[in-house]
Design an enzyme around this catalytic site. Sequence first.
Site, PDB file in Angstrom:
ATOM      1  N   ASN A 147     -71.640  -8.817 -24.758  1.00 23.13           N
ATOM      2  CA  ASN A 147     -72.527  -8.145 -23.802  1.00 23.13           C
ATOM      3  C   ASN A 147     -71.789  -7.829 -22.502  1.00 23.13           C
ATOM      4  OD1 ASN A 147     -75.492  -7.788 -24.576  1.00 23.13           O
ATOM      5  ND2 ASN A 147     -75.032  -9.780 -25.415  1.00 23.13           N
ATOM      6  N   ARG A 182     -74.952 -31.641 -12.353  1.00 23.49           N
ATOM      7  CA  ARG A 182     -75.300 -30.218 -12.437  1.00 23.49           C
ATOM      8  C   ARG A 182     -75.205 -29.531 -11.072  1.00 23.49           C
ATOM      9  NH1 ARG A 182     -80.175 -27.243 -15.187  1.00 23.49           N
ATOM     10  NH2 ARG A 182     -81.218 -29.254 -15.246  1.00 23.49           N
ATOM     11  N   HIS A 230     -81.847 -12.053 -23.480  1.00 26.05           N
ATOM     12  CA  HIS A 230     -82.283 -13.113 -24.390  1.00 26.05           C
ATOM     13  C   HIS A 230     -82.563 -12.475 -25.753  1.00 26.05           C
ATOM     14  CE1 HIS A 230     -84.234 -16.859 -25.619  1.00 26.05           C
ATOM     15  NE2 HIS A 230     -85.193 -16.126 -26.122  1.00 26.05           N
ATOM     16  N   ASN A 277     -80.882 -11.689 -17.054  1.00 18.99           N
ATOM     17  CA  ASN A 277     -80.434 -12.354 -18.276  1.00 18.99           C
ATOM     18  C   ASN A 277     -80.841 -11.524 -19.476  1.00 18.99           C
ATOM     19  OD1 ASN A 277     -79.396 -14.551 -19.916  1.00 18.99           O
ATOM     20  ND2 ASN A 277     -81.523 -15.070 -20.362  1.00 18.99           N
ATOM     21  N   ARG A 286     -75.701 -22.089 -19.968  1.00 25.85           N
ATOM     22  CA  ARG A 286     -76.104 -23.196 -19.101  1.00 25.85           C
ATOM     23  C   ARG A 286     -77.453 -22.872 -18.476  1.00 25.85           C
ATOM     24  NH1 ARG A 286     -73.749 -27.118 -20.955  1.00 25.85           N
ATOM     25  NH2 ARG A 286     -74.207 -28.371 -19.125  1.00 25.85           N
ATOM     26  N   ILE A 287     -78.326 -23.846 -18.414  1.00 22.42           N
ATOM     27  CA  ILE A 287     -79.615 -23.652 -17.733  1.00 22.42           C
ATOM     28  C   ILE A 287     -79.408 -24.006 -16.269  1.00 22.42           C
ATOM     29  CG2 ILE A 287     -82.007 -24.437 -17.566  1.00 22.42           C
ATOM     30  CD1 ILE A 287     -81.866 -25.030 -20.592  1.00 22.42           C
ATOM     31  N   THR A 333     -85.918 -16.453 -13.247  1.00 20.24           N
ATOM     32  CA  THR A 333     -86.724 -17.220 -12.277  1.00 20.24           C
ATOM     33  C   THR A 333     -86.589 -18.693 -12.660  1.00 20.24           C
ATOM     34  OG1 THR A 333     -88.674 -17.152 -13.704  1.00 20.24           O
ATOM     35  CG2 THR A 333     -88.397 -15.338 -12.117  1.00 20.24           C
ATOM     36  N   GLU A 344     -88.565 -20.362 -14.277  1.00 20.86           N
ATOM     37  CA  GLU A 344     -89.076 -20.619 -15.628  1.00 20.86           C
ATOM     38  C   GLU A 344     -88.077 -20.134 -16.664  1.00 20.86           C
ATOM     39  OE1 GLU A 344     -92.689 -18.554 -16.451  1.00 20.86           O
ATOM     40  OE2 GLU A 344     -92.845 -19.332 -18.515  1.00 20.86           O
ATOM     41  N   LEU A 345     -87.582 -20.986 -17.523  1.00 17.52           N
ATOM     42  CA  LEU A 345     -86.582 -20.628 -18.534  1.00 17.52           C
ATOM     43  C   LEU A 345     -87.063 -19.449 -19.373  1.00 17.52           C
ATOM     44  CD1 LEU A 345     -83.921 -21.298 -20.061  1.00 17.52           C
ATOM     45  CD2 LEU A 345     -85.327 -22.657 -21.623  1.00 17.52           C
TER      46      LEU A 345
HETATM   47  C1  GRF Z   1     -76.214 -12.849 -27.687  1.00 21.32           C
HETATM   48  O1  GRF Z   1     -77.112 -12.869 -28.762  1.00 21.32           O
HETATM   49  C2  GRF Z   1     -77.016 -12.972 -26.410  1.00 21.32           C
HETATM   50  O2  GRF Z   1     -78.312 -12.434 -26.528  1.00 21.32           O
HETATM   51  C3  GRF Z   1     -77.096 -14.447 -26.237  1.00 21.32           C
HETATM   52  O3  GRF Z   1     -75.791 -14.887 -26.547  1.00 21.32           O
HETATM   53  C4  GRF Z   1     -75.339 -14.110 -27.685  1.00 21.32           C
HETATM   54  C5  GRF Z   1     -73.855 -13.850 -27.601  1.00 21.32           C
HETATM   55  O4  GRF Z   1     -73.646 -13.023 -26.511  1.00 21.32           O
HETATM   56  N1  GRF Z   1     -77.502 -14.791 -24.899  1.00 21.32           N
HETATM   57  P1  GRF Z   1     -72.161 -12.471 -26.146  1.00 21.32           P
HETATM   58  O5  GRF Z   1     -71.568 -11.852 -27.381  1.00 21.32           O
HETATM   59  O6  GRF Z   1     -71.341 -13.653 -25.674  1.00 21.32           O
HETATM   60  O7  GRF Z   1     -72.422 -11.454 -25.070  1.00 21.32           O
END
Ligand code: GRF
Length: 197
Positions: free
Chosen positions: A15, A66, A110, A108, A92-93, A142, A144-145
């Site tokens: 990504n 953390r 998801h 983000n 990481r959260i 935000t 909220e996860l």
């Molecule tokens: C992807 O599915 C993304 O949605 C998730 O991590 C996976 C790998 O992402 N958050 P990348 O190839 O490291 O961008």
Amino acid sequence: MTKRVAILISGGGSNMVSLVKAMTEDFPARPVLVLSNRPDAGGLQKAAGLGVPTAVVDHRAYNRDRLAFEADVTAELAKAQPDLICLAGFMRIMSTDFVQRWAGKVLNIHPSLLPKYPGLHTHARALEAGDAEAGCTVHWVTEELDGGPILGQARVPVFENDTEDTLAARVLVEEHKLYPAVLHRVCDGINQPLYLP
Ligand code: GRF
């Protein structure tokens, strides 16, 4: 004004690559930093190869402290002075403190159609539920996860013989289209969600 974008990764960074490659001359943003919590993240070499400065803050060096880890992430980010921070496969959260420090700047991606399946193993859960479709979501981060306002979604069909891997691969193709498109809209001040196709 061209926005300065920092990208946080933990792994291969596909990504991140699609975001960096989208930020050409006529794009209203440019990448200023790729930061990983893992020194061995494959995305770091890809970022360097694309000419983007990189940094590592290894979360394993903080002995589960953390806030100390996040303080060093924030210090690296502050040097780059980002207008926006894109979490891209970042595993990481982050605490409320971090979210508040960078309020209104963190996005983000998801791999589910939120609000369905926040958290992990999203494709396995969609297959288990027998869903006819799956997809990905870009949202503001935000406290909220996986719960922030949705900025965009892309849908894909789920096929009878899908496995987690085949579904993940189909969704990932859409992630690489959705994230740059949403980033462009955010830079243009468009907050209405984008739905693909
Ligand atoms: C992807 O599915 C993304 O949605 C998730 O991590 C996976 C790998 O992402 N958050 P990348 O190839 O490291 O961008």
